[in-house]
Enzyme design. Structure first.
Site, PDB file in Angstrom:
ATOM      1  N   GLU A 308      20.499 -35.995  46.781  1.00  0.00           N
ATOM      2  CA  GLU A 308      21.461 -35.466  45.638  1.00  0.00           C
ATOM      3  C   GLU A 308      21.407 -36.034  44.569  1.00  0.00           C
ATOM      4  O   GLU A 308      22.613 -36.530  43.838  1.00  0.00           O
ATOM      5  CB  GLU A 308      23.124 -35.310  46.226  1.00  0.00           C
ATOM      6  CG  GLU A 308      22.942 -34.609  47.742  1.00  0.00           C
ATOM      7  CD  GLU A 308      24.382 -34.458  48.151  1.00  0.00           C
ATOM      8  OE1 GLU A 308      24.771 -33.342  48.466  1.00  0.00           O
ATOM      9  OE2 GLU A 308      25.255 -35.462  48.254  1.00  0.00           O
ATOM     10  N   CYS A 402      33.184 -31.081  49.327  1.00  0.00           N
ATOM     11  CA  CYS A 402      33.906 -31.823  48.327  1.00  0.00           C
ATOM     12  C   CYS A 402      33.962 -31.048  46.923  1.00  0.00           C
ATOM     13  O   CYS A 402      34.983 -31.401  46.333  1.00  0.00           O
ATOM     14  CB  CYS A 402      32.841 -33.010  48.091  1.00  0.00           C
ATOM     15  SG  CYS A 402      30.891 -32.291  47.774  1.00  0.00           S
TER      16      CYS A 402
END
Lengths: 599, 599
Positions: A308, A402
């Protein structure tokens, strides 16, 4: 005018103390009231916030806290950072309450706060997954356990709650937790940092609210301790954890994008409160390098699915862009702190680009579905593999959830990022119709931005003459204030009650080409109009968007289509019809591309 | 001539039974003797094989087996598939022995085989990491434990060993292990598959050697059992494990590239032995789709670091290409089996492209250092992050050391992939100087391929007239046999003892452009010459390779440089000097690009 404090006193996200070394101070969250484009997005988000509680129940996050509190039996469910989703949502509830007070929100907030308070251990420790699943063995795997990360989000929620409602229940929990952390970690105590930053920003904000210098000191320690090899051999390289280079020595951003920008934002808070010019300068350098080499045209951050992460300079693939929604949010948070510290328009420009594009694409027009990953090209035969694959379209929730509550808190608290004041006047950074109050000064803004470039600011009241500063975006070559040219940056006007200022931003469709080292989009152009990046989406085309070409010199036109995608201005060019990037995939996750190959 | 059996009887890798439904039969591993280009690479590899034993000691792989055997104390070291590196190395030793017999190799082989045999459990089970680290709890995590994967590599080593040395010590171990597996897994037994294929190929080869139909049946079962949801919720999507779609229903390759092509190769073996035309047809479709949409110009396979996976069609980034060395090896194995099954030249073309480019770039000219990842563009400011990052340059070994011994066994056994025979004659698929024996027929090949396009084949001996088939690569438009045009595919010559055939392949530098949907290389060309893909490397340029441009119409020339990179033909075009892609990064991991933007 001396506008050193807001009129309502309801401070928004990131509110430096009077002693902080900043150029600008935010206005209170209640001092900016907006309508128009963003208010519509906020309206949709208001529903999402209410749905959020149900999502947290379904996903087990609240139940984890109940189990930790001894109010329920069972095993902890979900990832180790499950608590953080509750806290982000709770922060959203607070800002939402400030935006539009509601007993329903207050009740939700109090009930969830009670559960959290009950889950807190006697010594202040709090992390339901560790308490329940791991037999209360604390800090045994800090690079992955997200214990400080969860604490950070709790603290942010607590700060928002006390600012918006005056309720100190969660702040009490946060202070006890922060005291526990301060008693446990530090140069003379346990020398360690969490794998995922956010605690840094949170502790500075707590210091701003509760005024305990130990909290600021702990934030400083966490910023300084990174990049010195504390995290090693934890299955990822130190780069991933922003732990390869000390923050004040780094010259770029690298590794996990959300972690990197959260850390930078926290470092900016520390620099502001401590007047640490060297640290601030390092952050400027990093931000500049990020903008020049590691930022998508959409403001998206993070080129790699693997880790990521930010890629190498100019590594900006479109089809495999990661550009996590949370990274855009962290990018806004960092840029906002840099803007406060420096007053430099480039940070407000960056916020605009991120908000209207890379961030806003992360949420559906309905407000209740989310992209985790924000690619810039979606192919016709893309295979949906994995929970967060954009080929699924936006989703209501994720295993790793998230992004959804992070979007919620950002939209609910958006007024906090629009305007500031300083000793001499008021600065408008982002344009939305509404009213702005700063001390005794009241402004009314009329605009149909981002569709129209006319921004009319009326000074309804002012105790005396003051300086009104309006940002002219870097893209707005040819802007005017009244009849005068207004070059990019801030245009400053000596203003007084009764004045009306008209800023005209040019709304011609612009052609954007990338730096030649961005190999991924060689031979392509992107089209932009105002703050919006445009995209060709399959729904508007009969031929495959995979194969479209555009004559870069073809004439362009734009037309507002109130019926389309909640009302958007479409751009027509070279036989193509383009819609704002943020609005894509609201008609199914069909092929789309921002960068269009030229003929 | 009837050339149905090889003269030496030393069968190479992948040797179908006489009853298999195949168009072509491989020649014996000892029936092809080569010099020239590949022999040089094999010479370097011969040193590497000897270094390999030391690497396996240093990394702990051999020690794990000793501990499992009760010959040493301690904990198992390294990844769960640590044993497989030993087995791949042992397979390399066997082929290397066939290539060049040596007591040293025989001694190494016997010693390591003794350790392995001693580590095997009484019931035939064998996996040192599970036996030592996991308290002998077998098959508790088959998607990740690599227990069948390790078994597969053991079996392949055992088959190679018995073929090359006649020594049955490892074969006995392999048969006991395979019997254990056949007694444990299957439709009527435990219904489960390993996360990482390779056991399928291995079991078919064991069946070919030991003739137990239960081993073929188990291979068939493992192929058929996949894609039916056996592997779920193991941290990756079923796609990753090639478990989303049954093999005979799949129309493309997807997920982890090495797993996917190993599975396909095993399925091709099963299809050949069972005469399963439907399965073979499915594999043709998959191979075609892979070639058309998911293969780099280098023959590299796997576009994504995330999951080491194939991307979507036409998703072929150059800077973030994964193109694992092992995937090229698996690609060769699959293509070879398809070639045997069908006699279709396209598979030999694919082998050529993979061998000379995507595979060979994986190993240094010295033969002892390896790339795990084979990108097609290396940037000047690429950050080396993680063990396998190409920015480190090639490395002697890896934490996950699958590639080095895989390269070793492939180079040592390379003669097994060059020529075949059928009922009517001999087929040459890849060109190398040397001698080829098929039954009573002996051929001498003279060539300086890949540098020169002349291939002279002399029939030294032949019992009678036979058909000599020479592959004309798809790239070789304008090839001739003697004075006749030789179009791509196989050119067939009625030959007899004393004949000399001259094949001339055109060696002009070729310009390659990608399919327009390959967005990553829009506006770029690649240059090829013969079977070699070329690359611009920083060492040959004063200006940054990051920024080079090429006039696609600029004249090209080539020149052989015996002094450079072990002797290569360089290509000059538009002010650039290009070297063969396989030879890059032998002068440091400097900037490099295969695809060059046009002016």
């Amino acid at each position: 005018m001396t506008a050193t404090s807001s009129s309502t006193g309801t401070r928004g996200p990131a509110a430096p103390t009077d002693g902080a070394r900043v150029a600008l101070h935010p206005l209170g969250i209640g001092d900016v009231r907006i309508g128009g484009f963003w208010a519509e997005r906020q309206g949709a988000n208001a529903s999402a916030v209410r749905v959020g509680l149900q999502r947290l129940e379904e996903a087990g996050n609240l139940q984890n806290l109940r189990i930790a509190a001894g109010r329920a039996d069972g095993e902890a469910i979900g990832p180790v950072f499950a608590d953080s989703d509750v806290y982000k949502w709770l922060e959203a509830v607070a800002w939402e309450y400030a935006r539009q007070p509601s007993d329903e929100l207050l009740e939700m907030q109090r009930e969830v706060t009670r559960i959290i308070a009950a889950a807190q251990a006697d010594d202040g420790y709090l992390n339901s997954v560790v308490q329940v699943r791991h037999g209360n063995r604390r800090y045994t795997d800090l690079p992955w356990s997200h214990e400080h990360y969860c604490a950070g989000h709790l603290i942010q929620a607590a700060v928002a709650q006390v600012r918006c409602t005056g309720d100190t229940a969660l702040l009490d929990v946060a202070v006890r937790l922060a005291d526990h952390l301060a008693g446990t970690f530090g140069e003379d105590r346990r020398h360690d940092v969490d794998g995922h930053p956010v605690i840094e920003m949170a502790l500075v904000e707590l210091y701003r609210e509760a005024a305990d210098p130990r909290h600021l000191e702990l934030a400083r320690y966490f910023v300084e301790a990174r990049g010195r090899g504390l995290i090693a051999a934890y299955g990822k390289e130190p780069t991933y954890f922003s732990d390869r280079v000390p923050v004040r020595e780094a010259t770029t951003v690298e590794g996990h994008a959300v972690r990197a920008v959260y850390l930078a934002a926290g470092a900016a808070d520390v620099a502001a409160e401590l007047g640490d010019e060297e640290l601030l300068q390092a952050l400027r350098t990093q931000f500049d390098h990020m903008t020049a080499t590691k930022t998508y045209v959409t403001g998206g951050l993070g080129a790699r699915w693997e880790g990521e992460a930010f890629g190498d300079p100019y590594e900006l693939p479109t089809d495999r862009a990661y550009a996590e929604t949370c990274a855009a949010i962290g990018g806004v948070q960092w840029a906002w702190r840099m803007l406060l510290a420096t007053g430099d328009a480039r940070y407000a420009d960056a916020i605009e680009r991120m908000l209207y594009n890379g961030f806003l694409a992360g949420v559906s027009l309905s407000g209740t579905e989310y992209f985790y990953v924000n690619l810039l090209q979606h192919r016709s035969d893309a295979h949906a593999d994995g929970n967060r694959s954009p080929a699924h379209g936006r989703r209501g929730w994720f295993d790793c959830a998230c992004c959804p509550p992070n979007v919620m808190r950002t939209l609910s608290g958006l007024e906090g990022y629009l305007a500031t004041h300083d000793g001499s006047g008021v600065q408008l950074h982002q344009y939305a119709p509404g009213t702005i109050t700063a001390g005794g000064t009241t402004l009314t803004v009329e605009t149909d931005y981002p569709w129209d470039g006319l921004v009319r600011v009326r000074v309804d009241a002012a105790p005396g003459p003051f300086r009104l500063s309006l940002r002219v975006p870097a893209w707005a070559e040819g802007a005017t204030i009244g009849t005068r040219p207004a070059p990019p940056g801030y245009v400053h006007i000596d203003a007084a009650a009764g004045d009306v200022v008209e800023l005209r931003l040019p709304m011609e469709v612009r052609t954007t080409t990338a730096h030649p080292r961005v190999d991924a989009v060689r031979g392509c152009i992107a089209l932009e109009r105002g703050p919006l990046v445009y995209a060709a989406e399959q729904a508007d085309h009969d031929t495959p968007v995979d194969d479209v070409r555009i004559d870069p010199d073809a004439p362009r036109s734009s037309e507002h289509r109130p019926d389309l995608l909640g009302g958007v201005t479409v751009v027509t060019a070279g036989g193509l019809t383009l819609v704002p990037y943020y609005a894509w995939a609201n008609r199914g996750p069909a092929p789309m591309r921002v960068w269009i190959p030229t003929t």
